[in-house]
Scaffold this motif. Structure first.
Motif, PDB file in Angstrom:
ATOM      1  N   UNK A 105       5.843 -18.598   4.840  1.00 54.04           N
ATOM      2  CA  UNK A 105       6.264 -17.254   5.199  1.00 54.04           C
ATOM      3  C   UNK A 105       6.498 -17.160   6.691  1.00 54.04           C
ATOM      4  N   UNK A 106       7.030 -16.021   7.137  1.00 52.43           N
ATOM      5  CA  UNK A 106       7.363 -15.907   8.563  1.00 52.43           C
ATOM      6  C   UNK A 106       7.062 -14.546   9.165  1.00 52.43           C
ATOM      7  N   UNK A 107       6.278 -13.697   8.486  1.00 53.05           N
ATOM      8  CA  UNK A 107       5.926 -12.430   9.114  1.00 53.05           C
ATOM      9  C   UNK A 107       4.549 -11.946   8.656  1.00 53.05           C
ATOM     10  N   UNK A 108       3.890 -11.210   9.558  1.00 57.35           N
ATOM     11  CA  UNK A 108       2.577 -10.638   9.283  1.00 57.35           C
ATOM     12  C   UNK A 108       2.734  -9.362   8.466  1.00 57.35           C
ATOM     13  N   UNK A 109       1.676  -9.004   7.747  1.00 59.42           N
ATOM     14  CA  UNK A 109       1.711  -7.827   6.886  1.00 59.42           C
ATOM     15  C   UNK A 109       0.426  -7.026   7.055  1.00 59.42           C
ATOM     16  N   UNK A 110       0.566  -5.706   7.176  1.00 59.14           N
ATOM     17  CA  UNK A 110      -0.572  -4.795   7.124  1.00 59.14           C
ATOM     18  C   UNK A 110      -0.268  -3.703   6.104  1.00 59.14           C
ATOM     19  N   UNK A 111      -1.316  -3.066   5.610  1.00 59.43           N
ATOM     20  CA  UNK A 111      -1.175  -1.936   4.695  1.00 59.43           C
ATOM     21  C   UNK A 111      -2.339  -0.991   4.951  1.00 59.43           C
ATOM     22  N   UNK A 112      -2.137   0.281   4.652  1.00 59.54           N
ATOM     23  CA  UNK A 112      -3.177   1.278   4.867  1.00 59.54           C
ATOM     24  C   UNK A 112      -3.722   1.748   3.526  1.00 59.54           C
ATOM     25  N   UNK A 113      -5.062   1.712   3.405  1.00 62.48           N
ATOM     26  CA  UNK A 113      -5.751   2.192   2.213  1.00 62.48           C
ATOM     27  C   UNK A 113      -6.889   3.092   2.657  1.00 62.48           C
ATOM     28  N   UNK A 114      -6.924   4.319   2.137  1.00 56.89           N
ATOM     29  CA  UNK A 114      -7.960   5.292   2.493  1.00 56.89           C
ATOM     30  C   UNK A 114      -8.072   5.465   4.003  1.00 56.89           C
ATOM     31  N   UNK A 115      -6.946   5.376   4.695  1.00 53.08           N
ATOM     32  CA  UNK A 115      -6.932   5.561   6.137  1.00 53.08           C
ATOM     33  C   UNK A 115      -7.306   4.336   6.942  1.00 53.08           C
ATOM     34  N   UNK A 116      -7.648   3.230   6.283  1.00 52.09           N
ATOM     35  CA  UNK A 116      -8.032   1.986   6.961  1.00 52.09           C
ATOM     36  C   UNK A 116      -6.847   1.022   6.932  1.00 52.09           C
ATOM     37  N   UNK A 117      -6.454   0.507   8.102  1.00 57.50           N
ATOM     38  CA  UNK A 117      -5.370  -0.468   8.160  1.00 57.50           C
ATOM     39  C   UNK A 117      -5.928  -1.863   7.923  1.00 57.50           C
ATOM     40  N   UNK A 118      -5.355  -2.549   6.933  1.00 56.23           N
ATOM     41  CA  UNK A 118      -5.823  -3.877   6.524  1.00 56.23           C
ATOM     42  C   UNK A 118      -4.725  -4.890   6.817  1.00 56.23           C
ATOM     43  N   UNK A 119      -5.086  -5.998   7.458  1.00 50.76           N
ATOM     44  CA  UNK A 119      -4.200  -7.129   7.619  1.00 50.76           C
ATOM     45  C   UNK A 119      -4.512  -8.169   6.557  1.00 50.76           C
TER      46      UNK A 119
END
Length: 283
Positions: free
Chosen positions: A132-146
């Motif tokens: 792969x070639x890019x980082x990913x984050x997502x937000x759950x319950x207001x917490x940003x997860x990498x």
């Protein structure tokens, strides 16, 4: 109680062994998601290669992120009302696949393709996997997860970049290779990545198949267990042994703020490149 300024999250690490049948592995996911949801978990992290374990041809297993296997995980997450993180394989370049983390739940649906491929200790992941070639984050319950996968944990800059992008927690899914000193390396690296990025690190690996009586051969990484959650100071707040189990931990992002106030490594870091290396000049 969650607040806007310091959101909290309950995370579950499902330390299991996947097999070679994707349908059977879905049943494992469903069972452990149900158990985790009953304990109030918001996010359930499964290991790398949950769709199919390593050591068998992966090209015939791989499916698009919109395929049947991923949609089945979507349904499991939706029914339980939790976010699920699980390793799968998607089509890559030519005959190769991508080592993909599916992240799906009520608030998000995304995926991360493993960047650092495991060409080490006699195994060559890049022979069959495209990076792969890019980082990913997502937000759950207001917490940003990498998100990171297995061998990624050996690369501290990745974790610092995820933290700089807003991550308070990095979820690592793994199928760690066995060998002398490898468990110590796994636990040391998880603690180090938490400390040098000042994030929580939730590192979930495949259980050790030997605990279930399975005799394994070859160099394919099949798991050693010892999943763990570390706080932003590198302290271990929960850890499993070698066998299948579920670890539940509460993530309070107020701890991230406290540690970063006293240890501002993200603010203090400087970009280092080869142009900064030179010989000392005698005075």
């Amino acid at each position: 109680m969650r607040t806007t300024s310091n959101p909290q999250l309950r995370i579950g690490l499902a330390q299991v062994n996947s097999g070679t049948d994707p349908a059977a592995n879905l049943r494992i996911i469903k069972r452990h998601v149900s158990d985790a949801a009953a304990r109030g978990v918001d996010v359930v992290v499964f290991p790398e290669a949950m769709m199919c374990r390593f050591g068998v041809p992966l090209g015939e297993i791989a499916e698009p992120i919109s395929g049947d296997w991923a949609r089945a995980v979507d349904e499991i997450a939706s029914e339980a009302g939790v976010t699920v993180v699980a390793g799968m394989f998607t089509p890559g370049d030519g005959p190769r696949v991508r080592n993909t983390l599916l992240i799906t739940g009520p608030e998000t649906r995304t995926h991360y393709d493993k960047i650092h491929l495991y060409d080490a200790f006699g195994y060559s992941e890049s022979d069959t996997v495209s990076a792969g070639d890019h980082l990913v984050t997502a937000k759950v319950k207001g917490v940003t997860i990498g998100f990171a996968t297995c061998y990624d944990i050996r690369f501290p800059a990745m974790f610092q970049e995820l933290a700089a992008a807003g991550a308070d927690l990095v979820a690592v899914s793994a199928s760690w290779g066995a060998g002398e000193g490898k468990v110590d390396q796994w636990t040391l690296l998880a603690r180090a990545r938490a400390l040098d990025s000042t994030t929580f690190v939730a590192a979930c690996g495949q259980a050790d198949p030997a605990v279930s009586g399975e005799i394994t051969t070859g160099t394919a990484p099949l798991g050693v267990g010892h999943s763990m959650v570390c706080d932003p100071s590198g302290a271990v707040i929960g850890q499993l042994g070698s066998g299948p189990d579920l670890l539940v931990a509460d993530i309070d992002t107020a701890a991230v703020r406290r540690v970063r106030d006293s240890l501002p490594v993200l603010r203090n870091r400087r970009r280092i490149d080869a142009s900064m290396i030179g010989s000392a000049v005698p005075s």
